[in-house]
Motif scaffolding. Structure first.
Motif, short mmCIF file in Angstrom:
data_model
loop_
_atom_site.label_atom_id
_atom_site.label_comp_id
_atom_site.label_asym_id
_atom_site.label_seq_id
_atom_site.Cartn_x
_atom_site.Cartn_y
_atom_site.Cartn_z
N TYR A 1 -60.52 86.75 47.50
CA TYR A 1 -59.90 86.82 46.18
C TYR A 1 -60.14 88.17 45.54
O TYR A 1 -61.26 88.72 45.64
CB TYR A 1 -60.49 85.75 45.25
CG TYR A 1 -60.11 84.34 45.63
CD1 TYR A 1 -58.80 83.91 45.52
CD2 TYR A 1 -61.07 83.44 46.08
CE1 TYR A 1 -58.45 82.60 45.86
CE2 TYR A 1 -60.73 82.14 46.42
CZ TYR A 1 -59.42 81.73 46.31
OH TYR A 1 -59.08 80.45 46.64
N VAL A 2 -59.14 88.69 44.86
CA VAL A 2 -59.32 89.93 44.09
C VAL A 2 -60.06 89.60 42.79
O VAL A 2 -59.73 88.61 42.12
CB VAL A 2 -57.94 90.59 43.78
CG1 VAL A 2 -58.08 91.69 42.74
CG2 VAL A 2 -57.34 91.15 45.06
N SER B 1 -43.79 86.78 52.88
CA SER B 1 -44.62 87.86 53.44
C SER B 1 -43.90 88.40 54.67
O SER B 1 -43.46 87.62 55.53
CB SER B 1 -45.99 87.32 53.88
OG SER B 1 -46.79 87.04 52.76
N GLU C 1 -52.85 93.68 49.32
CA GLU C 1 -53.04 92.81 48.17
C GLU C 1 -51.81 91.93 48.02
O GLU C 1 -50.69 92.40 48.22
CB GLU C 1 -53.22 93.69 46.92
CG GLU C 1 -53.69 92.94 45.73
CD GLU C 1 -53.90 93.86 44.53
OE1 GLU C 1 -53.89 95.10 44.69
OE2 GLU C 1 -54.05 93.32 43.43
N LYS C 2 -52.02 90.67 47.67
CA LYS C 2 -50.89 89.73 47.62
C LYS C 2 -51.06 88.82 46.41
O LYS C 2 -52.17 88.35 46.13
CB LYS C 2 -50.92 88.91 48.92
CG LYS C 2 -49.72 88.12 49.23
CD LYS C 2 -48.57 88.94 49.75
CE LYS C 2 -47.29 88.14 49.64
NZ LYS C 2 -46.09 88.93 49.50
N ALA C 3 -49.98 88.54 45.70
CA ALA C 3 -50.03 87.59 44.58
C ALA C 3 -49.96 86.17 45.12
O ALA C 3 -49.21 85.90 46.07
CB ALA C 3 -48.86 87.85 43.63
N ARG D 1 -52.65 78.21 44.24
CA ARG D 1 -53.71 78.17 43.22
C ARG D 1 -54.07 76.72 42.91
O ARG D 1 -55.24 76.39 42.72
CB ARG D 1 -53.27 78.95 41.98
CG ARG D 1 -53.13 80.45 42.32
CD ARG D 1 -52.63 81.27 41.16
NE ARG D 1 -53.58 81.34 40.08
CZ ARG D 1 -53.25 81.32 38.79
NH1 ARG D 1 -51.98 81.23 38.43
NH2 ARG D 1 -54.18 81.40 37.87
N THR E 1 -55.32 85.24 40.59
CA THR E 1 -53.87 85.34 40.84
C THR E 1 -53.56 86.21 42.05
O THR E 1 -52.42 86.21 42.52
CB THR E 1 -53.14 85.94 39.62
OG1 THR E 1 -53.77 87.19 39.31
CG2 THR E 1 -53.23 85.01 38.42
N ARG E 2 -54.56 86.95 42.54
CA ARG E 2 -54.30 87.88 43.65
C ARG E 2 -55.41 87.79 44.69
O ARG E 2 -56.53 87.37 44.39
CB ARG E 2 -54.20 89.32 43.13
CG ARG E 2 -53.20 89.46 41.99
CD ARG E 2 -53.14 90.86 41.45
NE ARG E 2 -52.34 91.74 42.28
CZ ARG E 2 -51.01 91.78 42.27
NH1 ARG E 2 -50.34 90.98 41.46
NH2 ARG E 2 -50.35 92.59 43.05
#
Ligand code: GLP
Length: 258
Positions: A65-66, A142, A150-152, A158, A174-175
């Protein structure tokens, strides 16, 4: 692609762990790609209970996770440390998880790709599947040739991953940083495990449906050495179950696992 259907989730985890164990025994400096999620927990429990030597192994996780620091209980780094790395004799310096709090996320993903290359590429990549068909965090659309980036995350992902965030999807980041579909396809062997009824429909689409960027797991059909291990519940929407069962019961490569 080969599909193996086991009677239940325990048996699917057992078979997955045995295949990984055999690869580690055959190549002590194996480069192992790892995944997180509930499906992997019984696999890691079994690996930890086996008498395996991971001291020369290197590992690369699919994603992180970011914005979640490595020491955070919700990070995938912490998940891996607690569920596997601290229970086996691997050197922590040989384990890699993308750093979701790197000051420069672009540099982090480029360095992740570089580290995989420097390790000689991934020998065996373990995969789960999200209910939207993602592998890693490769959400619908994708690119099938995508690299670590990085991907949303989708609302569905979620929601699905809210368990680690007090069951509140709004608290799920969220990312994420994730290996790309192209990165994953470069591993020399792929092992996907899916268990439970909620995965049945998407698994059937990924395995027996057309290849599409809408379902990143469908890209696994392109890989010459891909095994899909499922329990009865996750297999329930597959149309060719009899054929898969015949292969497992008769082909010599599965003899040791029957
Ligand atoms: C997360 C991970 C995926 C994993 C998926 C399935 O989204 N990024 O790598 O496959 O969860 O999780 P579970 O095994 O909990 O169903």
């Amino acid at each position: 692609m080969e599909v193996v259907i086991r009677p239940d989730a325990d048996a699917a985890a057992e078979l997955t762990a045995r295949i990984i164990a055999d690869r580690v025994r055959a190549k002590p400096d194996l480069v192992l790609g790892l995944a997180t999620g509930r499906t992997m927990e019984p696999v890691y429990d079994r690996l930890a209970a086996m008498d395996l030597n991971f001291s020369a192994c290197r590992t690369f996780n699919l994603d992180e996770y970011v914005g979640v620091p490595p020491q955070d209980p919700q990070s995938y780094r912490r998940y891996m440390n607690e569920r596997l790395f601290e229970r086996i004799n691997i050197r922590l310096a040989n384990t890699h998880v993308p750093n979701g709090v790197a000051a420069d996320l672009g540099a982090e993903v480029a360095s992740y790709e570089r580290r995989i290359k420097e390790a000689g590429g991934i020998d065996l990549q373990l995969l789960g599947i999200g209910e939207d068909g993602h592998i890693g965090f490769n959400e619908p659309l994708s690119a099938l040739m995508s690299r670590t980036r990085e991907k949303a995350l989708t609302p569905k992902t979620r929601q699905q991953n809210a368990g680690m965030f007090g069951d509140d999807p709004k608290r799920v980041p969220t990312r994420a940083l994730t290996m790309g579909v192209g990165t994953i396809l470069e591993a020399r062997e792929l092992l996907l495990i899916a268990t439970g009824g909620p995965k049945a429909e998407i698994l059937a689409k990924a395995v027996e449906g057309p290849i599409t960027a809408m379902i990143s797991a469908s890209a696994l059909q392109l890989h010459p050495r891909c095994k899909v291990i499922v329990d009865q519940a996750a297999a329930s929407s597959l149309t060719q179950r009899e054929y898969y069962d015949w292969i497992f019961a008769n082909e010599p490569e599965w003899q040791a696992y029957r």
